[in-house]
Design an enzyme around this catalytic site. Structure first.
Site, PDB file in Angstrom:
ATOM      1  N   SER A  57     -10.185   5.607  -4.691  1.00 51.01           N
ATOM      2  CA  SER A  57     -11.145   6.689  -4.883  1.00 51.01           C
ATOM      3  C   SER A  57     -10.695   7.706  -5.932  1.00 51.01           C
ATOM      4  O   SER A  57     -11.484   8.116  -6.782  1.00 51.01           O
ATOM      5  CB  SER A  57     -11.412   7.375  -3.546  1.00 51.01           C
ATOM      6  OG  SER A  57     -10.194   7.830  -2.965  1.00 51.01           O
ATOM      7  N   GLU A 102       7.614  -6.592   1.333  1.00 48.66           N
ATOM      8  CA  GLU A 102       6.389  -6.448   2.131  1.00 48.66           C
ATOM      9  C   GLU A 102       5.490  -7.674   1.965  1.00 48.66           C
ATOM     10  O   GLU A 102       4.943  -8.203   2.933  1.00 48.66           O
ATOM     11  CB  GLU A 102       5.610  -5.194   1.694  1.00 48.66           C
ATOM     12  CG  GLU A 102       6.194  -3.884   2.188  1.00 48.66           C
ATOM     13  CD  GLU A 102       5.879  -3.632   3.667  1.00 48.66           C
ATOM     14  OE1 GLU A 102       5.169  -4.434   4.288  1.00 48.66           O
ATOM     15  OE2 GLU A 102       6.377  -2.627   4.201  1.00 48.66           O
ATOM     16  N   TYR A 107     -14.846   1.105  -7.081  1.00 54.79           N
ATOM     17  CA  TYR A 107     -16.093   1.858  -6.976  1.00 54.79           C
ATOM     18  C   TYR A 107     -16.904   1.752  -8.262  1.00 54.79           C
ATOM     19  O   TYR A 107     -18.046   2.179  -8.314  1.00 54.79           O
ATOM     20  CB  TYR A 107     -15.780   3.324  -6.639  1.00 54.79           C
ATOM     21  CG  TYR A 107     -14.992   3.442  -5.350  1.00 54.79           C
ATOM     22  CD1 TYR A 107     -15.631   3.333  -4.121  1.00 54.79           C
ATOM     23  CD2 TYR A 107     -13.596   3.577  -5.363  1.00 54.79           C
ATOM     24  CE1 TYR A 107     -14.911   3.389  -2.940  1.00 54.79           C
ATOM     25  CE2 TYR A 107     -12.870   3.641  -4.188  1.00 54.79           C
ATOM     26  CZ  TYR A 107     -13.539   3.540  -2.977  1.00 54.79           C
ATOM     27  OH  TYR A 107     -12.817   3.573  -1.805  1.00 54.79           O
ATOM     28  N   LYS A 116      -2.224  -1.446  -3.841  1.00 56.00           N
ATOM     29  CA  LYS A 116      -3.077  -0.272  -3.794  1.00 56.00           C
ATOM     30  C   LYS A 116      -2.224   0.976  -3.921  1.00 56.00           C
ATOM     31  O   LYS A 116      -1.203   1.046  -3.241  1.00 56.00           O
ATOM     32  CB  LYS A 116      -3.804  -0.289  -2.442  1.00 56.00           C
ATOM     33  CG  LYS A 116      -4.659   0.895  -2.148  1.00 56.00           C
ATOM     34  CD  LYS A 116      -5.252   0.723  -0.781  1.00 56.00           C
ATOM     35  CE  LYS A 116      -6.085   1.941  -0.465  1.00 56.00           C
ATOM     36  NZ  LYS A 116      -6.529   1.936   0.894  1.00 56.00           N
ATOM     37  N   LYS A 137       0.854  -1.186   0.000  1.00 53.02           N
ATOM     38  CA  LYS A 137       0.000   0.000   0.000  1.00 53.02           C
ATOM     39  C   LYS A 137       0.887   1.231   0.000  1.00 53.02           C
ATOM     40  O   LYS A 137       1.699   1.436   0.910  1.00 53.02           O
ATOM     41  CB  LYS A 137      -0.904   0.006   1.225  1.00 53.02           C
ATOM     42  CG  LYS A 137      -1.722   1.287   1.340  1.00 53.02           C
ATOM     43  CD  LYS A 137      -2.782   1.203   2.404  1.00 53.02           C
ATOM     44  CE  LYS A 137      -3.546   2.512   2.494  1.00 53.02           C
ATOM     45  NZ  LYS A 137      -4.630   2.448   3.474  1.00 53.02           N
TER      46      LYS A 137
HETATM   47  C1  PBG Z   1      -6.996   3.841   5.467  1.00 51.34           C
HETATM   48  C2  PBG Z   1      -7.514   3.547   4.109  1.00 51.34           C
HETATM   49  C3  PBG Z   1      -7.407   4.423   3.024  1.00 51.34           C
HETATM   50  C4  PBG Z   1      -8.027   3.806   1.946  1.00 51.34           C
HETATM   51  C5  PBG Z   1      -8.509   2.577   2.386  1.00 51.34           C
HETATM   52  N1  PBG Z   1      -8.177   2.421   3.735  1.00 51.34           N
HETATM   53  C6  PBG Z   1      -6.841   5.779   2.933  1.00 51.34           C
HETATM   54  C7  PBG Z   1      -5.590   6.110   3.599  1.00 51.34           C
HETATM   55  O1  PBG Z   1      -4.690   5.266   3.725  1.00 51.34           O
HETATM   56  O2  PBG Z   1      -5.505   7.244   4.024  1.00 51.34           O
HETATM   57  C8  PBG Z   1      -8.135   4.441   0.591  1.00 51.34           C
HETATM   58  C9  PBG Z   1      -9.134   3.908  -0.356  1.00 51.34           C
HETATM   59  C10 PBG Z   1      -9.449   4.805  -1.489  1.00 51.34           C
HETATM   60  O3  PBG Z   1      -8.823   5.851  -1.731  1.00 51.34           O
HETATM   61  O4  PBG Z   1     -10.376   4.437  -2.213  1.00 51.34           O
HETATM   62  N2  PBG Z   1      -6.711   2.805   6.305  1.00 51.34           N
END
Ligand code: PBG
Length: 325
Positions: A275, A234, A314, A249, A196
């Site tokens: 998102s 990781e 989404y 991600k 991530k």
């Molecule tokens: C936080 C989390 C995030 C997302 C999923 N879980 C945002 C962040 O790490 O600040 C992002 C998902 C998205 O942008 O659609 N634990």
């Protein structure tokens, strides 16, 4: 070689293209992120995510019917927590009657076949908007893991099929696996956000949950977008600690990572098309600059082609509708 070999023979009509196609996207590949809020009859559009809504529990039943009719099989659950319930330790995350726990139970009661994946991280519950406990401006690792493990058990007790730790603390997968097993939840799976990245594409999600960090950024725990080999390190640790599924991600900008992980590990690879990726296409389509459906399907296909076995997106409902027609 040319002119004996003519590659265009394999593209000459749609039947031939169908026959030789290498990658097929289906609704079986898609997971639906859901944002749940307190209240009744709440169906609020998220301003930076046109066409995406925060739903109250009572409206979830209807949403689940829609997902069932589209043959979608999995949801990724997030809750928006009232400010007054937030603290540094994310205490509310462990409340057996908390919004997350009630949402899991409601979904498993209404649509038991839908696989419930739950977000495990402190940020929606944290008064600092960070994924871990904060002390003197630092995000504590091991202390956070203890809470994440309890949180995972609490989701399992409510009926979660998979817990999905999105926090990027070191060692959290091992801590969660051990706690789940100790409490008798051997069958509860883990989908770890293994690679991530500290990405600016999460902006609209933080609007949706009101979870933006109150100070600093998340670069001391989320990965540096410049790093590729580190994603293997990781993932190897998450696999060794017992994750069932590895997730990358965001999606589109990180397909090299998806392909690396697919080539190096035997477990399923998930991709989170986040998102900001969603909002970018919605905005361009609103302006009439891109063909929404065509670009959406091309992006999802590209994610699958790179190696994704499942995709949290989404666009899941929009794509499922198109795939059905
Ligand atoms: C936080 C989390 C995030 C997302 C999923 N879980 C945002 C962040 O790490 O600040 C992002 C998902 C998205 O942008 O659609 N634990």
């Amino acid at each position: 070689m040319y002119p004996t070999r003519r590659n265009r023979r394999l593209r000459k009509n749609s039947a031939t293209r169908d026959l030789v196609r290498e990658t097929l996207l289906t609704t079986d590949d898609l997971m639906v992120p859901l944002f749940v809020v307190e209240g009744e009859k709440v169906n609020e559009e998220i301003p930076s995510m046109p066409g995406y809504y925060r739903l109250s529990l009572d409206l979830l039943t209807e949403e689940l019917k829609t997902l069932q009719s589209l043959h979608l099989k999995a949801v990724l659950l997030f809750v928006k927590v009232d400010d007054k319930l937030k603290d540094n330790e994310g205490t509310e995350a462990l409340n057996p009657e908390g919004l997350m726990q009630r949402s899991i139970k409601a979904i498993k009661k209404t649509a038991p076949e839908i696989q419930v994946f739950t977000d495990v991280a402190l940020d929606p519950y944290s008064s600092f908007g960070h994924d871990g406990i904060v002390r003197e401006g630092e995000i504590l690792n091991d202390e956070t893991n203890e809470i994440l493990a309890k949180m995972a058990v609490s989701h399992a007790e409510a009926g979660a099929d998979f817990v999905a730790p999105s926090d990027m603390m070191d060692g959290r997968i091992g801590a969660i696996r051990e706690a789940l097993d100790q409490e008798g939840f051997q069958q509860t799976g883990i989908m770890s956000y293994s690679a991530k990245y500290a990405s600016a594409f999460y902006g609209p999600f933080r609007d949706a949950l009101d979870s933006a960090p109150g100070f600093g950024d998340k670069k001391t725990y989320q990965m540096d977008p410049a790093n590729r080999r580190e994603a293997l390190k990781e993932t190897a640790m998450d696999v060794a600690e017992g994750t069932d599924i590895a997730m990358v991600k965001p999606g589109l900008c990180y397909l090299d990572i998806v392909s690396d992980i697919k080539a190096n590990f035997e477990i399923p690879v998930a991709v989170y098309q986040v998102s900001g990726e969603y909002s970018m296409l919605k905005a361009a389509a609103e302006k009439g600059w891109l063909d929404h459906d065509a670009v959406m399907m091309e992006q999802l296909l590209a994610i699958k082609r790179a190696g994704a076995d499942l995709i949290a997106t989404y666009f899941a409902k929009d794509a499922a509708k198109l795939l059905q027609s």
